[in-house]
Design an enzyme around this catalytic site. Structure first.
Site, PDB file in Angstrom:
ATOM      1  N   GLU A 198      35.981  48.038  71.102  1.00 37.91           N
ATOM      2  CA  GLU A 198      34.606  48.046  70.592  1.00 37.91           C
ATOM      3  C   GLU A 198      34.546  47.711  69.101  1.00 37.91           C
ATOM      4  OE1 GLU A 198      35.884  50.455  72.473  1.00 37.91           O
ATOM      5  OE2 GLU A 198      34.597  50.663  74.244  1.00 37.91           O
ATOM      6  N   PHE A 242      30.633  64.163  80.594  1.00 40.09           N
ATOM      7  CA  PHE A 242      31.725  63.198  80.455  1.00 40.09           C
ATOM      8  C   PHE A 242      31.269  62.007  79.597  1.00 40.09           C
ATOM      9  CE2 PHE A 242      34.042  59.404  82.046  1.00 40.09           C
ATOM     10  CZ  PHE A 242      35.281  59.748  81.523  1.00 40.09           C
ATOM     11  N   GLN A 243      32.059  61.689  78.605  1.00 41.13           N
ATOM     12  CA  GLN A 243      31.781  60.600  77.654  1.00 41.13           C
ATOM     13  C   GLN A 243      30.438  60.741  76.951  1.00 41.13           C
ATOM     14  OE1 GLN A 243      32.720  56.805  79.627  1.00 41.13           O
ATOM     15  NE2 GLN A 243      34.819  57.002  78.882  1.00 41.13           N
ATOM     16  N   LYS A 303      21.288  56.733  80.459  1.00 32.10           N
ATOM     17  CA  LYS A 303      21.534  55.995  81.692  1.00 32.10           C
ATOM     18  C   LYS A 303      20.358  56.083  82.671  1.00 32.10           C
ATOM     19  CE  LYS A 303      25.320  54.993  84.844  1.00 32.10           C
ATOM     20  NZ  LYS A 303      26.604  55.452  85.401  1.00 32.10           N
ATOM     21  N   MET A 350      48.266  45.094  48.685  1.00 30.01           N
ATOM     22  CA  MET A 350      47.432  45.587  47.586  1.00 30.01           C
ATOM     23  C   MET A 350      47.817  47.004  47.200  1.00 30.01           C
ATOM     24  SD  MET A 350      45.213  44.687  45.441  1.00 30.01           S
ATOM     25  CE  MET A 350      43.992  43.426  45.818  1.00 30.01           C
TER      26      MET A 350
END
Lengths: 177, 568
Positions: B53, B115-116, B165, B478
């Protein structure tokens, strides 16, 4: 120089606004001393009144960041001299202490407080005023053991005759016209 | 006429109504209905499956930066959503318009640790311009219209829409109207003419005016107006990292980059000019160095669309609140034709010093070894200044900013404010989808590449012709440079061993080559650019090169170093 500032913000009454406003203070490590949120005179618009210890410069920058939020209509900052403000405090003492003599009654008169409820066990007293006034009353009343004490956040109103939110809304209308 | 469709279908139609062509995303449980609706529109809406993602959001950023359009990405709930946060934070600080749609558990499950489930609205609040959770399908058209309006108007930024959802399944009567007004939101304030006049007067009376331009010029498409102002008033102009390419690199009044690893003259002469005209930039600490010794002699004109930026960092004598293009259109007619040859000559003199001390050695190494600057110069020459240059973060980023030349705007895609390592490869994917007509070259260090190198899979699957240049010094360069300069060369966990990048690329079927000798470099770059399709070029550069000039942390811009201070 740091002093007390009252930051006011008019926002849409939407979920999450409180969070969006307070994280601006958190990120800059400015503590919120008091916070009051309630519907303003205009339906659907909330008014936040937030008290902070800060410099004028920081208060100004915070106000700009608040105003930058999409759902904030307008934000301002003022020092205490520029606003009329009040807080409300409730005190619970035992009714026995109240009836034991006239000292509590004298204190209530002296501080312009009022009694809200008396039961056999306890008495609830209310006082409105500035923080130092409600605190002074607490200190004197505590001689008789205050059982519970609560102080509200501040509410404040400007000394200016103009309602600046209405002005803002009028400007918005003219910009859109 | 309204028609009954599902919430998911409504979301997809909203995107089509907003002119979206490309979505970067990654499906998962809580966003499956949306992906199902997308399936039916896959001819019209191109969806790019990234490998993470974070890749999706950086690709959306790259797409936006290369095109000026709103970047769109999808992710599922929970980990899918939290994986977007780095990119959203990056887009927030770099003012990149994004609409990120995340799936969310069904509304009855909110707050139950389902869940999630993650509180992505709460988590993204500090790093989004606006966010909203859709729990009722009726909200979709209005919320999506607001999302796009907010993302691209005023000072652009990321918007996150969290989509429960059950609302994806629910049916609604769909009717779409674009948003062009929100009561509480003033993206463009009316320009105050007195502010413009005061600024014009100050410019006309200045003896040593100096113009700074940032990404605000690009975002408001004010490149022509900027050029007109610079030429009319004869003002030397320097750019911030994100302002780069808004004025062609070879313009005689383009004097280079501001800030920590910017050019010598722009830094030094910031403390000599009498007026600073700052357009669409925010005086980042990497630009200003020590503020107590920053441009104290100069009066500052600040042209900026975001009122919160004015006076945030520097005292501004002449604020002009407004969109850069609109302000410059009002300002330019009030500017007297002028030139400042002696003042401009000072920049040239500084450049000559910098060239001898730093640049020449950076871009022509001539000792058999390879410098990053040499690679950047050669790629820039080979693409004739017409490529989009995408970078990751670190030494190579500064080198690319310093030495890549640009003829046209929107040619730089880099992570500025947040400094997000791992940005480069996915951002290049997005930039290439946005501009299939242009060559996209990305310079990435070996450290940053290993943060998001799984996006090679996306490049291979989509067969997009991104040219990947890994500048490999087997160091987090760096950080190593700072350790050398400020921590007595204690290289604490900055040396790293990478994989065989050529083999890795080969595993994805992407042609690749490794170059270790200076003599082979030019031919390898030519082969890369001339190859159809993607190509990965690993260049073994000198291990312990430093980027100079440098304004050290806490130092003033006028204390800019051209080389490391001699050790005591």
């Amino acid at each position: 120089m740091k002093e007390e500032y009252i930051i006011t913000a008019y926002t849409e009454n939407h979920i999450g606004m409180l969070n969006r406003i307070t994280i601006i203070f958190t990120r800059r490590k400015v503590n919120i001393e008091s916070l009051t949120v309630s519907e303003s005179a205009i339906k659907g618009i909330s008014k936040f009144t937030i008290v902070v210890h800060s410099t004028a410069e920081q208060a100004e920058k915070i106000v700009k960041q608040i105003e930058k939020q999409v759902e904030v209509l307008k934000a301002f900052y003022h020092n205490n001299d520029e606003m009329i403000y009040q807080e409300i405090a409730l005190y619970k003492v035992s009714t026995k202490a109240l009836t034991a003599g006239n000292k509590i009654e004298t204190l209530v008169r002296k501080h312009n407080a009022r009694i809200l409820e008396i039961t056999d066990e306890y008495t609830v007293i209310e006082k409105t005023g500035h923080n130092d006034e409600t605190q002074e009353f607490f200190d004197e009343l505590n001689e008789f053991k205050v059982m519970q004490f609560i102080r509200s956040g501040r509410v404040a109103i400007t000394r200016s005759p103009i309602e600046r939110l209405s002005q803002f809304l009028a400007e918005r209308d003219s910009m859109l016209a | 006429m309204a028609e009954k469709i599902t919430g998911s279908e409504a979301l997809i139609r909203s995107l089509i109504e907003e002119g979206v062509e490309t979505i970067f995303g990654y499906p998962g449980g809580a966003i499956m209905p949306v992906y199902d609706a997308l399936y039916h529109h896959r001819e019209k809406l191109k969806h790019v499956l990234t490998r993470h993602e974070q890749g999706a959001v950086h690709a959306a950023q790259g797409y936006s930066r290369a095109t000026g359009k709103v970047g769109v990405c999808f992710a599922t709930s929970g980990p899918g959503a939290t994986n977007l946060l780095t990119g959203i934070a990056d887009a927030m600080i770099d003012s990149t318009p994004l609409v990120c749609v995340t799936g969310q558990v069904a509304s009855p499950l909110l707050g139950t640790d389902a869940f999630q489930e993650s509180d992505i609205v709460g988590m993204s609040m500090p790093v989004t311009k606006w966010n909203f959770q859709i729990t009722s399908a009726d909200e979709i058209p209005e919320v999506m219209a607001k999302a796009f309006y907010i993302a691209h108007s005023g000072r652009p930024g990321p918007v996150l829409i969290d989509f429960a959802k059950d609302a994806q399944f629910a049916e609604i009567d769909f009717e779409y109207h674009k948003c062009n007004n929100i009561r509480s939101y003033v993206p463009y304030r009316p320009i105050d003419n007195s502010q413009v006049e005061a600024a014009a007067n100050a410019i006309n009376n200045a003896k040593k005016p100096f113009l700074f331009f940032g990404q605000g010029v690009v975002l408001s498409q004010a490149e022509n107006e900027l050029k007109e102002l610079v030429e009319k008033a004869g003002i030397p102009a320097a750019w911030t990292l994100l302002g780069n390419s808004a004025l062609p690199s070879n313009h005689p009044l383009n004097v280079g980059m501001l800030g920590m690893h910017g050019n010598y003259g722009p830094n030094l002469l910031t403390n000599e000019c009498d007026i600073i005209i700052a357009i669409g930039m925010r005086f980042d600490d990497r630009v200003t160095g020590n503020l107590s010794k920053y441009a104290k002699q100069a009066e500052i004109i600040h042209i900026e669309v975001d009122p919160a930026e004015i006076g945030k960092i520097v005292n501004t004598k002449f604020p002009v609140v407004g969109d850069a293009k609109k302000v410059l259109r009002k300002l330019n007619p009030l500017i007297a034709k002028n030139e400042h040859p002696e003042w401009v000559a000072k920049f040239k003199a500084c450049y000559d010093i910098e060239y001898k001390k730093v640049i020449e050695r950076d871009i022509y190494r001539n000792n058999g070894k390879i410098s990053m600057g040499e690679v950047v110069r050669m790629v820039s020459e080979k693409t004739e200044g017409n490529a989009i240059c995408v970078t990751d973060v670190g030494q190579h980023q500064m080198i690319a900013a310093r030495y890549f030349k640009f003829n046209q705007t929107k040619s730089v895609v880099t992570s500025g404010g947040l400094g997000t390592m791992g940005f480069g490869l996915p951002a290049a994917v997005g930039a290439q989808f946005g501009r299939p007509d242009r060559t996209v070259v990305t310079f990435i260090g070996d450290g940053g590449f290993q943060m998001t190198m799984q996006e090679l899979g996306t490049i291979a699957q989509e067969k997009i012709p991104v040219k990947i240049v890994i500048l490999n010094n087997n160091f987090l360069g760096m950080v190593r440079q700072w350790q050398e300069l400020f921590f007595e060369s204690r290289y604490s966990f900055t040396e790293l061993k990478g994989p065989d990048f050529v083999h890795l690329s080969g595993a994805y079927g992407i042609p690749a080559k490794r170059v270790e000798k200076g003599a082979e470099l030019e031919a390898a770059i030519a082969e890369m650019i001339d190859t159809d399709g993607p190509y990965l070029l690993e260049v073994k550069v000198e291990k312990e090169d430093n980027v100079f000039p440098m304004v050290a942390t806490g130092a003033s811009v006028s204390e800019i170093m051209l080389e490391a201070p001699t050790k005591k």
